[in-house]
Design a protein around this motif. Structure first.
Motif, PDB file in Angstrom:
ATOM      1  N   GLN A  35       0.831  -1.200   0.000  1.00 61.73           N
ATOM      2  CA  GLN A  35       0.000   0.000   0.000  1.00 61.73           C
ATOM      3  C   GLN A  35       0.870   1.257   0.000  1.00 61.73           C
ATOM      4  OE1 GLN A  35      -3.021  -0.303  -0.636  1.00 61.73           O
ATOM      5  NE2 GLN A  35      -3.935  -2.064   0.383  1.00 61.73           N
ATOM      6  N   TYR A  39      -1.219   4.965   3.865  1.00 61.81           N
ATOM      7  CA  TYR A  39      -2.343   4.028   4.029  1.00 61.81           C
ATOM      8  C   TYR A  39      -2.317   3.467   5.465  1.00 61.81           C
ATOM      9  CZ  TYR A  39      -5.644   0.595   2.043  1.00 61.81           C
ATOM     10  OH  TYR A  39      -6.764  -0.156   1.729  1.00 61.81           O
ATOM     11  N   ARG A 169     -11.163  -7.904 -12.596  1.00 60.67           N
ATOM     12  CA  ARG A 169      -9.863  -8.229 -11.995  1.00 60.67           C
ATOM     13  C   ARG A 169     -10.070  -8.816 -10.598  1.00 60.67           C
ATOM     14  NH1 ARG A 169      -7.146  -6.637  -6.964  1.00 60.67           N
ATOM     15  NH2 ARG A 169      -5.123  -7.621  -7.214  1.00 60.67           N
ATOM     16  N   GLN A 171      -7.606 -10.762  -7.207  1.00 59.31           N
ATOM     17  CA  GLN A 171      -6.251 -10.971  -6.690  1.00 59.31           C
ATOM     18  C   GLN A 171      -5.688 -12.254  -7.321  1.00 59.31           C
ATOM     19  OE1 GLN A 171      -8.186 -10.152  -2.709  1.00 59.31           O
ATOM     20  NE2 GLN A 171      -6.056  -9.828  -2.167  1.00 59.31           N
ATOM     21  N   TYR A 192      -2.008  -6.196  -7.721  1.00 60.45           N
ATOM     22  CA  TYR A 192      -2.658  -4.943  -7.256  1.00 60.45           C
ATOM     23  C   TYR A 192      -2.110  -3.700  -7.971  1.00 60.45           C
ATOM     24  CZ  TYR A 192      -4.299  -1.752  -3.478  1.00 60.45           C
ATOM     25  OH  TYR A 192      -4.902  -0.767  -2.727  1.00 60.45           O
ATOM     26  N   ASN A 209     -12.872  -4.062  -4.656  1.00 59.77           N
ATOM     27  CA  ASN A 209     -11.992  -3.751  -3.532  1.00 59.77           C
ATOM     28  C   ASN A 209     -12.744  -2.929  -2.491  1.00 59.77           C
ATOM     29  OD1 ASN A 209      -9.564  -3.645  -2.016  1.00 59.77           O
ATOM     30  ND2 ASN A 209      -8.403  -3.678  -3.933  1.00 59.77           N
ATOM     31  N   SER A 213      -8.752   1.409  -0.789  1.00 61.06           N
ATOM     32  CA  SER A 213      -7.883   0.957  -1.880  1.00 61.06           C
ATOM     33  C   SER A 213      -8.351   1.543  -3.202  1.00 61.06           C
ATOM     34  CB  SER A 213      -7.907  -0.570  -1.991  1.00 61.06           C
ATOM     35  OG  SER A 213      -7.429  -1.140  -0.822  1.00 61.06           O
TER      36      SER A 213
END
Ligand code: GCU
Length: 328
Positions: A35, A39, A169, A171, A192, A209, A213
């Motif tokens: 991240q 974050y 999409r 993971q 990601y 998500n 994010s």
């Protein structure tokens, strides 16, 4: 004046030396996060590093690398297991691909809300999962919040059924692919950090998500339609490489207690930051004109039935854990 200073240095070399040289740490360790630097998970990692440094009297220094600088989540996991990276924080979306039983904690529509999830993770079940991670090479230390995930698309989608045949999409996990395919979409596994460009170059029609994010990675600029379906809550696990565990334990068993205690404290901090960051992200989404489409309870019920086989396919032992979670 300058001659006087030179004279001082020549006469008292040890004095100037002891003032400038700090004691070196015994261990310099690496912590990876994918991240951004501001974050919640990264800020918690920085707190963790500061606490450990302070409580080991500077003997353990942990350098935090955000923004996937040490690799994608799956690459970092491989490194943690072999001891190449010492600490990280993983979405179970990635972690469970490595220890399958963890998939139980990220079943679609499993938790009724965040409070329910925290009752599970803070209780016996959460402890059990941290325990079983120990033998895997990635020693589970604490749980982080990552909210609920919803779908977002480049073009407007009005209901879950309209996701059918869209390229979504997921993971890099076959389990996550199976969830999204069960909803009728075409699941495409992408790291990601590549989601933004994949949306921009039309490689995918959408992704899924949590709010922070979606905003932090700029996805909200290129996929402005979000379905508020909250199909899954995926908790995150903070880990230490088992190789690092062994090394530190050998040097001083008390280091392990300090690390565990700092991990617990920084996880509580992350949870607090998380609430605020969800709210901030939502405000930003509204300001930037993101279109939020609610999903009715009837539709969620319909989809819960559609994905029932994902629950059915679990082992008897896992089904008992699922039942315990549902009853909590
Ligand atoms: C969340 C999670 C990340 C993960 C990402 C993803 O943002 O915090 O660890 O990599 O989801 O969808 O890949």
């Amino acid at each position: 004046m300058i001659y006087f200073l030179i004279l001082l240095v020549l006469l008292f070399p040890s004095c100037t030396k002891s003032e400038s040289v700090e004691e070196k740490p015994d261990f310099i360790l690496r912590y990876a996060d994918n991240q951004t630097a501001d974050y919640p998970t990264t800020k918690a990692a920085i707190l963790f590093s500061d606490l450990v440094y302070e409580r080991t009297d500077g003997k353990i220094k942990i350098l935090v690398y955000p923004e996937a600088k040490l690799g994608s989540e799956n690459e970092v996991l491989e490194q943690v297991v072999i001891g190449g990276i010492d600490f990280s924080r993983f979405s179970l979306g990635a972690f469970a691909d490595y220890i399958k039983t963890f998939e139980v904690l990220e079943l679609p529509f499993l938790y009724r809300d965040a409070e329910h999830m925290w009752r599970v993770l803070d209780g016996e079940i959460g402890k059990y999962f941290l325990d079983i991670s120990k033998s895997s090479g990635a020693f589970g230390l604490s749980w982080f919040d990552a909210g609920a995930r919803s779908f977002y698309t480049r073009n407007k989608v009005n209901s879950l059924s309209e996701l059918s045949n869209l390229r979504i999409r997921v993971q890099e996990s076959d389990y996550m692919s199976s969830i999204v395919s069960a909803l009728g979409a075409i699941a495409i596994q992408i790291p990601y950090s590549d989601v933004y460009s994949s949306l921009q170059t039309l490689k995918i029609d959408g992704a899924e998500n949590n709010f922070p994010s979606y905003v932090a990675m700029g996805h909200s600029e290129v996929a402005m339609y979000m379905l508020l379906d909250e199909h899954v809550r995926i908790p995150e696990i903070q880990v230490m490489s088992s190789k690092t565990y062994e090394k530190l334990y050998e040097a001083n068993p008390a280091y392990i207690d300090i690390i565990k205690e700092c991990a617990t404290e920084c996880a509580l901090y992350e949870r607090e930051l998380w609430k605020q960051s969800e709210q901030d992200a939502l405000n930003k989404m509204k300001e930037n004109g993101v279109v939020l489409t609610p999903v009715s309870n009837e539709e969620k019920e319909y989809y819960k039935k559609k994905i029932a086989n994902i629950y059915e396919s679990r082992s008897e032992e896992e089904k008992a854990i699922i039942k315990a979670i549902q009853e909590l």
